[in-house]
Design a protein around this motif. Structure first.
Motif, mmCIF file in Angstrom:
data_model
loop_
_atom_site.group_PDB
_atom_site.id
_atom_site.type_symbol
_atom_site.label_atom_id
_atom_site.label_comp_id
_atom_site.label_asym_id
_atom_site.label_seq_id
_atom_site.Cartn_x
_atom_site.Cartn_y
_atom_site.Cartn_z
ATOM 1 N N GLY A 146 -6.253 -31.435 -46.660
ATOM 2 C CA GLY A 146 -5.650 -30.155 -46.262
ATOM 3 C C GLY A 146 -4.890 -29.491 -47.407
ATOM 4 O O GLY A 146 -4.793 -30.041 -48.512
ATOM 5 N N ARG A 147 -4.345 -28.306 -47.121
ATOM 6 C CA ARG A 147 -3.617 -27.549 -48.158
ATOM 7 C C ARG A 147 -2.425 -28.351 -48.682
ATOM 8 O O ARG A 147 -2.245 -28.513 -49.887
ATOM 9 C CB ARG A 147 -3.136 -26.197 -47.589
ATOM 10 C CG ARG A 147 -4.229 -25.175 -47.410
ATOM 11 C CD ARG A 147 -3.712 -23.906 -46.718
ATOM 12 N NE ARG A 147 -3.472 -24.154 -45.304
ATOM 13 C CZ ARG A 147 -4.389 -23.997 -44.344
ATOM 14 N NH1 ARG A 147 -5.579 -23.546 -44.643
ATOM 15 N NH2 ARG A 147 -4.109 -24.257 -43.079
ATOM 16 N N MET A 148 -1.604 -28.862 -47.777
ATOM 17 C CA MET A 148 -0.438 -29.637 -48.225
ATOM 18 C C MET A 148 -0.845 -31.002 -48.781
ATOM 19 O O MET A 148 -0.252 -31.488 -49.748
ATOM 20 C CB MET A 148 0.564 -29.812 -47.072
ATOM 21 C CG MET A 148 1.508 -28.643 -46.904
ATOM 22 S SD MET A 148 2.464 -28.301 -48.403
ATOM 23 C CE MET A 148 3.428 -29.792 -48.552
ATOM 24 N N GLU B 236 -7.580 -39.104 -43.451
ATOM 25 C CA GLU B 236 -8.137 -37.871 -42.857
ATOM 26 C C GLU B 236 -8.561 -38.161 -41.423
ATOM 27 O O GLU B 236 -8.568 -39.308 -40.988
ATOM 28 C CB GLU B 236 -9.310 -37.323 -43.680
ATOM 29 C CG GLU B 236 -8.964 -36.091 -44.521
ATOM 30 C CD GLU B 236 -8.446 -34.889 -43.706
ATOM 31 O OE1 GLU B 236 -8.835 -34.741 -42.536
ATOM 32 O OE2 GLU B 236 -7.655 -34.090 -44.249
ATOM 33 N N ALA B 237 -8.898 -37.114 -40.713
ATOM 34 C CA ALA B 237 -9.266 -37.268 -39.301
ATOM 35 C C ALA B 237 -10.574 -38.045 -39.154
ATOM 36 O O ALA B 237 -11.482 -37.888 -39.982
ATOM 37 C CB ALA B 237 -9.409 -35.879 -38.681
ATOM 38 N N THR C 239 0.082 -32.917 -41.122
ATOM 39 C CA THR C 239 -1.210 -32.855 -40.437
ATOM 40 C C THR C 239 -1.104 -31.950 -39.216
ATOM 41 O O THR C 239 -0.819 -30.765 -39.361
ATOM 42 C CB THR C 239 -1.669 -34.289 -40.061
ATOM 43 O OG1 THR C 239 -0.650 -34.932 -39.278
ATOM 44 C CG2 THR C 239 -1.944 -35.135 -41.293
ATOM 45 N N ALA D 83 -1.977 -36.047 -34.581
ATOM 46 C CA ALA D 83 -2.173 -37.045 -35.638
ATOM 47 C C ALA D 83 -0.834 -37.672 -36.017
ATOM 48 O O ALA D 83 -0.714 -38.899 -36.156
ATOM 49 C CB ALA D 83 -2.832 -36.393 -36.857
ATOM 50 N N GLY E 227 6.272 -33.635 -42.189
ATOM 51 C CA GLY E 227 6.386 -32.187 -42.420
ATOM 52 C C GLY E 227 5.615 -31.379 -41.396
ATOM 53 O O GLY E 227 5.748 -30.153 -41.347
ATOM 54 N N THR F 285 4.464 -29.316 -38.366
ATOM 55 C CA THR F 285 5.224 -28.442 -37.467
ATOM 56 C C THR F 285 4.452 -28.272 -36.152
ATOM 57 O O THR F 285 3.348 -28.792 -35.995
ATOM 58 C CB THR F 285 5.493 -27.075 -38.115
ATOM 59 O OG1 THR F 285 4.232 -26.474 -38.439
ATOM 60 C CG2 THR F 285 6.350 -27.219 -39.361
ATOM 61 N N SER G 133 11.360 -32.702 -41.353
ATOM 62 C CA SER G 133 11.893 -31.340 -41.525
ATOM 63 C C SER G 133 10.763 -30.329 -41.428
ATOM 64 O O SER G 133 9.673 -30.560 -41.953
ATOM 65 C CB SER G 133 12.586 -31.199 -42.884
ATOM 66 O OG SER G 133 13.029 -29.859 -43.030
ATOM 67 N N GLY G 134 11.049 -29.223 -40.785
ATOM 68 C CA GLY G 134 10.079 -28.120 -40.712
ATOM 69 C C GLY G 134 9.917 -27.422 -42.045
ATOM 70 O O GLY G 134 9.007 -26.603 -42.217
ATOM 71 N N ASN G 135 10.781 -27.743 -42.992
ATOM 72 C CA ASN G 135 10.632 -27.159 -44.329
ATOM 73 C C ASN G 135 11.313 -28.075 -45.344
ATOM 74 O O ASN G 135 12.492 -28.375 -45.220
ATOM 75 C CB ASN G 135 11.231 -25.757 -44.408
ATOM 76 C CG ASN G 135 10.722 -24.992 -45.611
ATOM 77 O OD1 ASN G 135 10.876 -25.456 -46.738
ATOM 78 N ND2 ASN G 135 10.113 -23.836 -45.384
ATOM 79 N N MET G 136 10.539 -28.518 -46.340
ATOM 80 C CA MET G 136 11.037 -29.508 -47.313
ATOM 81 C C MET G 136 11.583 -28.845 -48.572
ATOM 82 O O MET G 136 11.905 -29.534 -49.538
ATOM 83 C CB MET G 136 9.907 -30.463 -47.713
ATOM 84 C CG MET G 136 9.273 -31.204 -46.560
ATOM 85 S SD MET G 136 10.196 -32.680 -46.140
ATOM 86 C CE MET G 136 9.330 -33.261 -44.671
ATOM 87 N N LYS H 243 -2.620 -20.381 -40.336
ATOM 88 C CA LYS H 243 -1.564 -21.178 -39.672
ATOM 89 C C LYS H 243 -1.808 -21.202 -38.157
ATOM 90 O O LYS H 243 -2.086 -20.170 -37.559
ATOM 91 C CB LYS H 243 -0.174 -20.607 -39.989
ATOM 92 C CG LYS H 243 0.951 -21.463 -39.426
ATOM 93 C CD LYS H 243 2.284 -21.165 -40.090
ATOM 94 C CE LYS H 243 3.430 -21.963 -39.468
ATOM 95 N NZ LYS H 243 3.254 -23.427 -39.628
#
Ligand code: NDP
Ligand SMILES: O=C(O)C1=N[C@H](C(=O)O)C[C@H](O)C1
Length: 271
Positions: free
Chosen positions: A13-15, A36-37, A78, A82, A100, A102, A124-127, A161
């Motif tokens: 994924g992107r992150m 991964e999935a 993820t 997951a 991370g 959300t 956290s919703g934002n690191m 998103k």
């Protein structure tokens, strides 16, 4: 001291890809697993190559139990299902779990917190440093203003998103609610549409925009009589979220079991 051995979940994924890049540049940390999935077309691919780096010999796998036999932490950006599936395995294996992801529900959060008597979790919703500093400022401003100032939180993200409002918007909403000494759940207004009636005094409002490639913009607006304060953060690249997550993992290594946030990692608890 030996390098901290990290598993990157959602490595395709992107992150996930940003994390693989950042870890490769971080002294004291190494990628030892990439999750991964099940059924993903990326299983078996090299995590380094996917991240735009030379091959690192870490192939994407869907088997966290196997990957975690020789690892210290899992970096989890993820999807909620997951992450929740990873919680029990991470705790059983004694891994630090950096979360991370959300869009987590109240019951998801209860599952996460249920393991923290025996496991180390940083969520956290934002690191990013910037957003966590912003949250501290929002709490301070909210504590200084009365309810004649309406709080509205506006966020914009890229069109891929899948959850709204963003995790960061909730984090900032919680900061405003804490500053005001109220419960966010009973003091929020979301998804206004149609004949909404006038704004309820004391509510914290949320609005979400989606489009293009926006990494993540958040504004907290304090709209008062005849004046307005706007506090804004704009993320320009995912790299700093990944850097924050890796910092959290290194910080959490060897900590006693518990539920931690970026406020703890960044030492902002007394701000
Ligand atoms: N806290 C923070 O600082 C930040 C949080 N985020 C959050 O991180 C999450 C991921 O964002 P982003 O990277 O943009 O999203 P992506 O969709 O790009 O990545 C998510 C990855 O997780 C994979 N995945 C899905 N199910 C599983 C599974 N069971 N096991 C392992 N991997 C799985 C997906 O695979 P597939 O595509 O095959 O489904 C995908 O590769 C979101 O919740 C986002 O809001 C993002 C940035 C910063
Ligand atoms: O999905 C994203 O991209 C992001 N998600 C997080 C959120 O929901 O707040 C953090 C960041 O804004 C990017």
């Amino acid at each position: 001291m030996a390098d901290m051995r990290l598993i990157v979940a959602g490595a395709g994924g992107r992150m996930g890809r940003a994390l693989v890049r950042v870890i490769s540049e971080t002294p004291g940390a190494v990628v030892v697993g990439a999750l991964e999935a099940p059924g993903s077309a990326l299983l078996g691919k090299d995590a380094g190559v996917l991240a735009g780096l030379p091959a690192n010999g870490v192939e994407l796998s869907a088997d966290l139990w196997k990957l975690s036999a020789n690892a210290d932490a899992i970096m989890d950006f993820t999807v909620p299902a997951a992450t929740i599936a990873n919680v029990a395995i991470a705790a059983e294996r004694g891994l630090v779990h950096i979360i991370g992801t959300t869009g987590l529900s109240a019951s998801d959060m209860a599952v996460i917190k249920s393991v923290t008597s025996r496991a180390v979790v940083v969520q956290s919703g934002n690191m990013s440093l910037g957003v966590n500093l912003l949250a501290a400022l929002v709490k301070r401003v909210a504590a200084s203003l009365d309810e004649s100032f309406d709080v509205e939180i506006v966020e914009m993200h890229h069109k891929a998103k899948i959850d709204a409002p963003s995790g960061t918007a909730f984090l900032l909403g919680e900061a405003a609610a804490a500053g005001r000494g109220v419960d966010l759940h009973t003091h929020s207004a979301r998804g206004r549409d149609g004949q909404t009636g006038a704004r309820r005094s004391g509510d914290i409002g949320f609005a979400s925009l989606r489009g293009g490639t926006v990494t993540g913009d958040h504004s907290v607006i304090f709209a008062g009589p005849m004046e307005r304060i706007e506090l804004t953060h704009r993320a320009e690249d995912r790299t700093m979220f990944a850097q924050g997550a890796v910092k959290a993992a290194l910080w959490a290594h060897g900590k006693k079991p518990g539920f931690y946030t970026m406020t703890d990692v960044l030492g902002l608890t007394d701000f």
